[in-house]
Design a protein around this motif. Structure first.
Motif, PDB file in Angstrom:
ATOM      1  N   LEU A  26      -6.777  14.403  -3.461  1.00 27.66           N
ATOM      2  CA  LEU A  26      -7.697  13.373  -3.939  1.00 27.66           C
ATOM      3  C   LEU A  26      -6.934  12.277  -4.676  1.00 27.66           C
ATOM      4  O   LEU A  26      -7.203  11.090  -4.497  1.00 27.66           O
ATOM      5  CB  LEU A  26      -8.751  13.994  -4.859  1.00 27.66           C
ATOM      6  N   VAL A  27      -5.979  12.663  -5.508  1.00 31.37           N
ATOM      7  CA  VAL A  27      -5.191  11.679  -6.252  1.00 31.37           C
ATOM      8  C   VAL A  27      -4.361  10.821  -5.298  1.00 31.37           C
ATOM      9  O   VAL A  27      -4.287   9.600  -5.440  1.00 31.37           O
ATOM     10  CB  VAL A  27      -4.282  12.382  -7.279  1.00 31.37           C
ATOM     11  N   SER A  28      -3.747  11.428  -4.308  1.00 31.53           N
ATOM     12  CA  SER A  28      -2.827  10.711  -3.416  1.00 31.53           C
ATOM     13  C   SER A  28      -3.527  10.104  -2.207  1.00 31.53           C
ATOM     14  O   SER A  28      -2.861   9.699  -1.248  1.00 31.53           O
ATOM     15  CB  SER A  28      -1.724  11.653  -2.940  1.00 31.53           C
ATOM     16  N   PHE A  29      -4.843  10.002  -2.238  1.00 33.34           N
ATOM     17  CA  PHE A  29      -5.601   9.568  -1.060  1.00 33.34           C
ATOM     18  C   PHE A  29      -5.133   8.215  -0.538  1.00 33.34           C
ATOM     19  O   PHE A  29      -5.021   8.007   0.663  1.00 33.34           O
ATOM     20  CB  PHE A  29      -7.094   9.509  -1.392  1.00 33.34           C
ATOM     21  N   ASP A  30      -4.870   7.260  -1.433  1.00 31.62           N
ATOM     22  CA  ASP A  30      -4.463   5.932  -0.976  1.00 31.62           C
ATOM     23  C   ASP A  30      -2.943   5.743  -1.001  1.00 31.62           C
ATOM     24  O   ASP A  30      -2.448   4.623  -0.863  1.00 31.62           O
ATOM     25  CB  ASP A  30      -5.135   4.839  -1.813  1.00 31.62           C
ATOM     26  N   SER A  31      -2.199   6.827  -1.200  1.00 33.62           N
ATOM     27  CA  SER A  31      -0.728   6.825  -1.153  1.00 33.62           C
ATOM     28  C   SER A  31      -0.078   6.013  -2.268  1.00 33.62           C
ATOM     29  O   SER A  31       1.139   5.857  -2.280  1.00 33.62           O
ATOM     30  CB  SER A  31      -0.236   6.288   0.214  1.00 33.62           C
ATOM     31  N   TYR A  71      -0.742   6.699  -5.640  1.00 36.60           N
ATOM     32  CA  TYR A  71      -0.581   7.605  -6.762  1.00 36.60           C
ATOM     33  C   TYR A  71      -0.275   8.999  -6.242  1.00 36.60           C
ATOM     34  O   TYR A  71      -0.550   9.323  -5.090  1.00 36.60           O
ATOM     35  CB  TYR A  71      -1.859   7.639  -7.606  1.00 36.60           C
ATOM     36  N   GLU A  72       0.262   9.825  -7.104  1.00 34.64           N
ATOM     37  CA  GLU A  72       0.568  11.179  -6.657  1.00 34.64           C
ATOM     38  C   GLU A  72       0.733  12.113  -7.842  1.00 34.64           C
ATOM     39  O   GLU A  72       0.978  11.700  -8.981  1.00 34.64           O
ATOM     40  CB  GLU A  72       1.831  11.189  -5.806  1.00 34.64           C
ATOM     41  N   LEU A  73       0.559  13.395  -7.536  1.00 36.82           N
ATOM     42  CA  LEU A  73       0.897  14.479  -8.436  1.00 36.82           C
ATOM     43  C   LEU A  73       2.088  15.208  -7.836  1.00 36.82           C
ATOM     44  O   LEU A  73       2.414  14.994  -6.654  1.00 36.82           O
ATOM     45  CB  LEU A  73      -0.296  15.440  -8.566  1.00 36.82           C
TER      46      LEU A  73
END
Length: 251
Positions: free
Chosen positions: A56-61, A63-65
């Motif tokens: 969910l966080v990295s959906f748009d590439s 942001y990331e965990l």
């Protein structure tokens, strides 16, 4: 409840589409949907919980965990802290073997707007401590993201840490979970939630391609033409246009 809805054992979900029975006028839609969808996820293995939030966080590439498997996960519903009178919908705490920790402050919306002026700003600035914000994201999930977009425009306190995700984004993530044998519970949960969201009219627009797979019926003088798939621009003979009537102008 997910199984009851999907196997037509209840019409309870229709309350989230605006239906009301008897004296049941006020419905806590956001809270109920949050519990309906997210409570089963909170009971899964930490790795499975982590996979959902990582995607969910990295959906748009942008942001990331950390991409490694999560070894400890906690989903706290409607958390409260004594030092402030602020109650977000969820606080997600994730931890990895390396010792790295991240927190996700999550606000869910269904049909309601933000509760009061600067609701999101207050959550970010007053609920989280200064050191917590260093490794945190603020996640806003709603069918319509306009109120969060306006909040960001009016007072952007997040420095890139406010993530706007529609329920359609959530559905897209759930639709693409692989059959990982180590995340079997996550796959079962995603299938149930996907079906419920579609019953709640959260579904992507399929476009006209599927419609145009139907057999083409030749036009005649009295035919109605709603849409014709084309690529680029095509010159039409003006004399032939009198046989075409557009359905959206029909009285």
């Amino acid at each position: 409840m997910l199984h009851a809805i999907n196997q037509n054992k209840t019409k309870f979900y229709k309350r989230y589409l605006g239906h009301r029975d008897g004296d049941n006028i006020r419905v806590q839609e956001e809270d109920e949907i949050t519990s309906l969808i997210m409570s089963p996820l909170s009971l899964l293995h930490p790795k499975e919980i982590g996979i959902f939030w990582q995607r969910l966080v990295s959906f748009d590439s942008q942001y990331e965990l950390p991409s490694d498997p999560v070894n400890n996960a906690e989903m706290i519903f409607w958390p409260r802290r004594r030092r402030c009178n602020i109650e977000p919908d969820m606080l997600v705490n994730l931890e990895w073997d390396s010792g790295e920790k991240w927190s996700l402050l999550v606000e869910f919306k269904w049909h309601a707007q933000l509760s009061g002026e600067n609701q999101l700003q207050k959550q970010w600035e007053k609920f989280l401590l200064d050191d917590e914000r260093l490794n945190a994201y603020h996640v806003f999930i709603s069918p319509n993201l306009s109120c969060a977009i306006n909040a960001k425009i009016n007072n952007d306190v997040w420095e890139g840490r406010l993530l706007l995700r529609s329920w359609l984004h959530v559905l897209s993530i759930l639709d693409h979970f692989d059959a990982d044998p180590e995340a079997f519970g996550l796959l079962l949960w995603s299938k149930q939630v996907t079906s419920v969201l579609k019953r709640l009219q959260i579904a992507p627009f399929i476009g006209f391609d599927r419609i145009l797979q139907e057999p083409i019926i030749p036009l005649n003088q009295n035919s109605w033409l709603f849409f014709n798939k084309f690529s680029g621009f095509r010159r039409f003979d003006p004399l032939s246009l009198h046989v075409i009537k557009y359905n959206f102008f029909k009285k």
